[in-house]
Scaffold this motif. Structure first.
Motif, PDB file in Angstrom:
ATOM      1  N   VAL A  94       0.816  -1.216   0.000  1.00  0.00           N
ATOM      2  CA  VAL A  94       0.000   0.000   0.000  1.00  0.00           C
ATOM      3  C   VAL A  94       0.848   1.264   0.000  1.00  0.00           C
ATOM      4  O   VAL A  94       0.351   2.344  -0.350  1.00  0.00           O
ATOM      5  CB  VAL A  94      -0.987   0.014   1.193  1.00  0.00           C
ATOM      6  CG1 VAL A  94      -2.019  -1.081   1.037  1.00  0.00           C
ATOM      7  CG2 VAL A  94      -0.264  -0.117   2.522  1.00  0.00           C
ATOM      8  N   HIS A  95       2.130   1.155   0.362  1.00  0.00           N
ATOM      9  CA  HIS A  95       3.006   2.330   0.317  1.00  0.00           C
ATOM     10  C   HIS A  95       3.250   2.798  -1.113  1.00  0.00           C
ATOM     11  O   HIS A  95       3.746   3.908  -1.327  1.00  0.00           O
ATOM     12  CB  HIS A  95       4.340   2.019   0.997  1.00  0.00           C
ATOM     13  CG  HIS A  95       5.013   0.790   0.486  1.00  0.00           C
ATOM     14  ND1 HIS A  95       4.589  -0.477   0.828  1.00  0.00           N
ATOM     15  CD2 HIS A  95       6.069   0.615  -0.358  1.00  0.00           C
ATOM     16  CE1 HIS A  95       5.356  -1.368   0.228  1.00  0.00           C
ATOM     17  NE2 HIS A  95       6.255  -0.735  -0.503  1.00  0.00           N
ATOM     18  N   GLU A  99      -2.968   8.140  -5.796  1.00  0.00           N
ATOM     19  CA  GLU A  99      -4.075   8.847  -5.152  1.00  0.00           C
ATOM     20  C   GLU A  99      -5.417   8.140  -5.365  1.00  0.00           C
ATOM     21  O   GLU A  99      -6.212   8.006  -4.434  1.00  0.00           O
ATOM     22  CB  GLU A  99      -4.149  10.285  -5.679  1.00  0.00           C
ATOM     23  CG  GLU A  99      -2.995  11.165  -5.216  1.00  0.00           C
ATOM     24  CD  GLU A  99      -3.174  12.600  -5.672  1.00  0.00           C
ATOM     25  OE1 GLU A  99      -4.265  12.930  -6.187  1.00  0.00           O
ATOM     26  OE2 GLU A  99      -2.224  13.387  -5.523  1.00  0.00           O
ATOM     27  N   GLN A 102      -5.534   4.971  -3.349  1.00  0.00           N
ATOM     28  CA  GLN A 102      -5.683   5.287  -1.927  1.00  0.00           C
ATOM     29  C   GLN A 102      -7.142   5.595  -1.594  1.00  0.00           C
ATOM     30  O   GLN A 102      -7.665   5.154  -0.566  1.00  0.00           O
ATOM     31  CB  GLN A 102      -4.802   6.476  -1.552  1.00  0.00           C
ATOM     32  CG  GLN A 102      -3.316   6.180  -1.544  1.00  0.00           C
ATOM     33  CD  GLN A 102      -2.493   7.365  -1.104  1.00  0.00           C
ATOM     34  OE1 GLN A 102      -2.844   8.066  -0.150  1.00  0.00           O
ATOM     35  NE2 GLN A 102      -1.374   7.602  -1.773  1.00  0.00           N
ATOM     36  N   LEU A 137       0.871   8.143   2.869  1.00  0.00           N
ATOM     37  CA  LEU A 137      -0.501   8.059   2.376  1.00  0.00           C
ATOM     38  C   LEU A 137      -1.327   9.213   2.937  1.00  0.00           C
ATOM     39  O   LEU A 137      -0.901   9.915   3.862  1.00  0.00           O
ATOM     40  CB  LEU A 137      -1.140   6.730   2.800  1.00  0.00           C
ATOM     41  CG  LEU A 137      -0.424   5.441   2.388  1.00  0.00           C
ATOM     42  CD1 LEU A 137      -1.083   4.241   3.066  1.00  0.00           C
ATOM     43  CD2 LEU A 137      -0.447   5.281   0.873  1.00  0.00           C
ATOM     44  N   ARG A 138      -2.519   9.379   2.414  1.00  0.00           N
ATOM     45  CA  ARG A 138      -3.418  10.398   2.940  1.00  0.00           C
ATOM     46  C   ARG A 138      -3.707  10.109   4.410  1.00  0.00           C
ATOM     47  O   ARG A 138      -3.787   8.951   4.831  1.00  0.00           O
ATOM     48  CB  ARG A 138      -4.710  10.464   2.122  1.00  0.00           C
ATOM     49  CG  ARG A 138      -5.326   9.123   1.829  1.00  0.00           C
ATOM     50  CD  ARG A 138      -6.463   9.212   0.833  1.00  0.00           C
ATOM     51  NE  ARG A 138      -7.726   9.597   1.456  1.00  0.00           N
ATOM     52  CZ  ARG A 138      -8.868   9.676   0.791  1.00  0.00           C
ATOM     53  NH1 ARG A 138      -8.898   9.433  -0.512  1.00  0.00           N
ATOM     54  NH2 ARG A 138      -9.985  10.017   1.408  1.00  0.00           N
ATOM     55  N   LEU A 141      -6.440   7.617   5.561  1.00  0.00           N
ATOM     56  CA  LEU A 141      -6.130   6.218   5.264  1.00  0.00           C
ATOM     57  C   LEU A 141      -5.086   5.684   6.237  1.00  0.00           C
ATOM     58  O   LEU A 141      -5.187   4.530   6.685  1.00  0.00           O
ATOM     59  CB  LEU A 141      -5.640   6.078   3.828  1.00  0.00           C
ATOM     60  CG  LEU A 141      -5.275   4.669   3.366  1.00  0.00           C
ATOM     61  CD1 LEU A 141      -6.424   3.688   3.613  1.00  0.00           C
ATOM     62  CD2 LEU A 141      -4.880   4.673   1.887  1.00  0.00           C
ATOM     63  N   ARG A 142      -4.105   6.494   6.590  1.00  0.00           N
ATOM     64  CA  ARG A 142      -3.114   6.068   7.594  1.00  0.00           C
ATOM     65  C   ARG A 142      -3.804   5.669   8.890  1.00  0.00           C
ATOM     66  O   ARG A 142      -3.436   4.671   9.521  1.00  0.00           O
ATOM     67  CB  ARG A 142      -2.112   7.199   7.875  1.00  0.00           C
ATOM     68  CG  ARG A 142      -1.078   7.413   6.801  1.00  0.00           C
ATOM     69  CD  ARG A 142       0.147   8.116   7.356  1.00  0.00           C
ATOM     70  NE  ARG A 142      -0.176   9.411   7.928  1.00  0.00           N
ATOM     71  CZ  ARG A 142      -0.117  10.563   7.252  1.00  0.00           C
ATOM     72  NH1 ARG A 142       0.232  10.561   5.984  1.00  0.00           N
ATOM     73  NH2 ARG A 142      -0.408  11.708   7.835  1.00  0.00           N
TER      74      ARG A 142
END
Length: 231
Positions: A94-95, A99, A102, A137-138, A141-142
């Protein structure tokens, strides 16, 4: 045998729980095995720690789907609405998500939480290379990466890697002398994915040359690879 017409006697074993060498990662392995619909788990660690192995092992279970970082964001967003909804969705690396992907994963987390207590509940397994709050990430989401279970994976020790190599060689029908295994570990890449690739190449080279797998054969193969490397 012509080296351009190598015959694969045994396919590369697919990642599974049985061929995962946990080393210091027993807790992560247990968490993956126990992951049930309605629960989510985030697995993180450096490249070669086994996070993708665990996700692919989970995705091999019945009614499971796997998405890499290059997956179609719309397919990721629509996964819970399939005609036969999956019981588990795995999202790897996922890293590396862009956009749009995400945003799709953010929506997927929301759907996972909404359905957790319903008959359409599914498990969500996600993997990345660092802890949730350090992910590029945004922000929203984090936060979701840490909503349920989080497991950190560490790299294997040399003893663990030796055990992993022995197991993978056995899966390929190879019997490697201890001195060959030790030579590989001390002279070659230590990333388990690269080591698994080396075993495949060594198997093919041995078949092509009609020679047993020894240190001289291994050196000859690596020399041939270097000589044939594009300039």
């Amino acid at each position: 045998m012509n080296r351009q017409l190598l015959l694969d006697v045994l396919p590369e074993p697919a990642p599974s729980f049985s061929n995962f060498i946990p080393g210091p990662n027993d807790e992560a392995l247990a968490g993956a095995r126990a992951l049930a619909p309605g629960h989510a788990a985030y697995f993180w660690g450096p490249a070669g720690s086994g996070r993708s192995h665990l996700l692919r092992a989970l995705a091999a279970l019945p009614q499971a789907r796997y998405f890499g970082a290059d997956a179609d964001p719309q397919a990721l967003r629509d996964a819970p609405d399939a005609q036969q909804p999956p019981r588990l969705i795995a999202v790897d690396d996922v890293h590396l998500l862009g956009e749009e992907a995400q945003a799709a994963l953010f929506a997927l987390y929301n759907r996972w939480r909404e359905s957790a207590a319903s008959g359409r509940a599914f498990a969500l397994a996600v993997a990345g290379d660092r802890a949730p709050m350090n992910m590029p990430l945004r922000e929203d989401l984090r936060t979701r990466l840490g909503w349920d279970l989080v497991f950190r994976l560490a790299l294997l020790s040399d003893t663990d890697k030796l055990a992993a190599l022995t197991l993978q060689a056995g899966d390929r029908g190879l019997q490697l002398a201890p001195e060959v295994l030790n030579w590989i570990l001390t002279r070659y890449e230590r990333d388990m994915r690269r080591l698994a690739t080396l075993l495949d190449a060594l198997d093919r080279y041995s078949l092509a040359s009609g020679r047993a797998i020894t240190i001289p054969l291994l050196r000859a193969m690596l020399a041939d690879q270097e000589a044939n490397r594009p300039q």
